[in-house]
Design an enzyme around this catalytic site. Sequence first.
Site, PDB file in Angstrom:
ATOM      1  N   GLU A  31       0.829  -1.230   0.000  1.00  0.00           N
ATOM      2  CA  GLU A  31       0.000   0.000   0.000  1.00  0.00           C
ATOM      3  C   GLU A  31       0.854   1.268   0.000  1.00  0.00           C
ATOM      4  O   GLU A  31       0.750   2.105   0.895  1.00  0.00           O
ATOM      5  CB  GLU A  31      -0.948  -0.003   1.211  1.00  0.00           C
ATOM      6  N   GLU A  68      -5.636 -11.134   0.025  1.00  0.00           N
ATOM      7  CA  GLU A  68      -6.348 -10.852   1.291  1.00  0.00           C
ATOM      8  C   GLU A  68      -7.862 -10.861   1.067  1.00  0.00           C
ATOM      9  O   GLU A  68      -8.576  -9.962   1.515  1.00  0.00           O
ATOM     10  CB  GLU A  68      -5.917  -9.483   1.850  1.00  0.00           C
TER      11      GLU A  68
HETATM   12  O1  G3I Z   1      -2.419  -7.750  19.761  1.00  0.00           O
HETATM   13  C1  G3I Z   1      -2.790  -6.462  20.290  1.00  0.00           C
HETATM   14  C2  G3I Z   1      -3.400  -6.579  21.638  1.00  0.00           C
HETATM   15  O2  G3I Z   1      -2.417  -7.055  22.519  1.00  0.00           O
HETATM   16  C3  G3I Z   1      -3.916  -5.209  22.077  1.00  0.00           C
HETATM   17  O3  G3I Z   1      -4.570  -5.322  23.306  1.00  0.00           O
HETATM   18  C4  G3I Z   1      -4.891  -4.647  21.046  1.00  0.00           C
HETATM   19  C5  G3I Z   1      -5.358  -3.243  21.427  1.00  0.00           C
HETATM   20  O4  G3I Z   1      -5.635  -2.451  20.313  1.00  0.00           O
HETATM   21  O5  G3I Z   1      -4.219  -4.581  19.804  1.00  0.00           O
HETATM   22  C6  G3I Z   1      -3.795  -5.851  19.318  1.00  0.00           C
HETATM   23  O6  G3I Z   1      -3.139  -5.656  18.101  1.00  0.00           O
HETATM   24  C7  G3I Z   1      -3.985  -5.375  16.981  1.00  0.00           C
HETATM   25  C8  G3I Z   1      -3.740  -6.450  15.931  1.00  0.00           C
HETATM   26  O7  G3I Z   1      -4.460  -6.141  14.756  1.00  0.00           O
HETATM   27  C9  G3I Z   1      -4.173  -7.859  16.386  1.00  0.00           C
HETATM   28  O8  G3I Z   1      -5.558  -7.877  16.619  1.00  0.00           O
HETATM   29  C10 G3I Z   1      -3.611  -4.014  16.438  1.00  0.00           C
HETATM   30  O9  G3I Z   1      -3.952  -2.999  17.373  1.00  0.00           O
HETATM   31  C11 G3I Z   1      -4.331  -3.780  15.130  1.00  0.00           C
HETATM   32  O10 G3I Z   1      -3.862  -2.565  14.546  1.00  0.00           O
HETATM   33  C12 G3I Z   1      -4.049  -4.921  14.182  1.00  0.00           C
HETATM   34  O11 G3I Z   1      -4.801  -4.695  12.999  1.00  0.00           O
HETATM   35  C13 G3I Z   1      -4.320  -5.345  11.852  1.00  0.00           C
HETATM   36  C14 G3I Z   1      -4.162  -4.298  10.754  1.00  0.00           C
HETATM   37  O12 G3I Z   1      -3.798  -4.936   9.543  1.00  0.00           O
HETATM   38  C15 G3I Z   1      -3.057  -3.293  11.096  1.00  0.00           C
HETATM   39  O13 G3I Z   1      -1.815  -3.926  11.166  1.00  0.00           O
HETATM   40  C16 G3I Z   1      -5.334  -6.400  11.441  1.00  0.00           C
HETATM   41  O14 G3I Z   1      -5.362  -7.458  12.390  1.00  0.00           O
HETATM   42  C17 G3I Z   1      -4.954  -6.982  10.070  1.00  0.00           C
HETATM   43  O15 G3I Z   1      -5.974  -7.840   9.610  1.00  0.00           O
HETATM   44  C18 G3I Z   1      -4.803  -5.836   9.090  1.00  0.00           C
HETATM   45  O16 G3I Z   1      -4.401  -6.413   7.858  1.00  0.00           O
HETATM   46  C19 G3I Z   1      -4.221  -5.485   6.785  1.00  0.00           C
HETATM   47  C20 G3I Z   1      -3.050  -5.984   5.978  1.00  0.00           C
HETATM   48  O17 G3I Z   1      -1.914  -6.105   6.801  1.00  0.00           O
HETATM   49  C21 G3I Z   1      -2.775  -5.047   4.792  1.00  0.00           C
HETATM   50  N1  G3I Z   1      -3.976  -4.874   3.994  1.00  0.00           N
HETATM   51  C22 G3I Z   1      -5.163  -4.417   4.728  1.00  0.00           C
HETATM   52  C23 G3I Z   1      -5.469  -5.382   5.887  1.00  0.00           C
HETATM   53  C24 G3I Z   1      -6.699  -4.938   6.632  1.00  0.00           C
HETATM   54  O18 G3I Z   1      -6.497  -3.691   7.217  1.00  0.00           O
END
Ligand code: G3I
Length: 304
Positions: free
Chosen positions: A100, A207
């Site tokens: 991205e 994805e």
């Molecule tokens: O694991 C921590 C947890 O310990 C904490 O309490 C909690 C509080 O916010 O956060 C948790 O981490 C989160 C993680 O997902 C696991 O659930 C992060 O905040 C959150 O930002 C993260 O979101 C991920 C997002 O990318 C940002 O990295 C999503 O799971 C993931 O599905 C999403 O995937 C992206 C691809 O990488 C790129 N393309 C788009 C796609 C969807 O946004």
Amino acid sequence: MSLLKSDFNSVTLENALKWGVLHSTPDSYDFTEADSMMADAKGAGMRVRGHTLLWPGTEPSWVNDTVTTCTEARSVLKSHIETVVTRYAQTIEQWDVANEIYDKDGRLKTNSPFTRLCGENLIIDAFRWAAAAAPKARLYLNDDRLTSVNAAVQAYSALIDKLHSARVPIHGIGLQTHLKVEDGAPDSLPSVMALFREKSIDVEITELDVRLSESDDEREDLKRQAAIYESVAKSCVEASNCTGITVWGFTDKYSWLSASSVEGGPTIRDANFVPKLAYDALREGLCSNSCTTSQSTTSSGSHA
Ligand code: G3I
């Protein structure tokens, strides 16, 4: 894992290889989660996709706080790529090197010191460094805006030309394909795939998920969702350069959309792991060439 194994032959670590998990402080890396998931995936005989080495705007705060020149940006990114890619050189077969990086108008994002300070040259170097660290890995761009021939597709297309001119390896581009039922099937996918085929570039659905609408007719919504899964799979099977399909979560219980309380229900199994209409439709789409292709149905697996 047994459910994953019965349905999939490849896995993407949804978050475990991102900067915020691996490299949240300047001088140390934490590979605990990634190593554990990698061992599970390899134990199950799965291919692993690496996601991702550079995603503008998602760097940990120390990067924004300390990187102030292009020289520093190059040094920090090079070191990260060498450390991570080398560690998994024998286990990760595909890397999303850059994720991205363009906005909807096809402009390089500037919300990261890496891209803001060094521009596209740094993306080209990122591919160069990844190739040096894992010469056998297939190196991909990856984006969520690639379901129609638009400004972002044109920008990626021009970047691929630059990589080719610089003789830097680039093997494919990931079409994330986060979709919504209300938008219908992405009819332009075959055109996008053909455009990259012209450049000898592979494509992969990286994805896939399909959000339900807010319709009161849930049964109809699920049918429309299923038809979209089938259509995407068919597009991939029919494109000679499409190397696989990854679904972004395999149960509604653990989808990133459920987690963030956006509209739910985007995956192929419900929250009780029961296959939905989309599950059969995806299989149907994968068999649209009489199941003679080598396409892999794959899953993001951080919840396995
Ligand atoms: O694991 C921590 C947890 O310990 C904490 O309490 C909690 C509080 O916010 O956060 C948790 O981490 C989160 C993680 O997902 C696991 O659930 C992060 O905040 C959150 O930002 C993260 O979101 C991920 C997002 O990318 C940002 O990295 C999503 O799971 C993931 O599905 C999403 O995937 C992206 C691809 O990488 C790129 N393309 C788009 C796609 C969807 O946004």
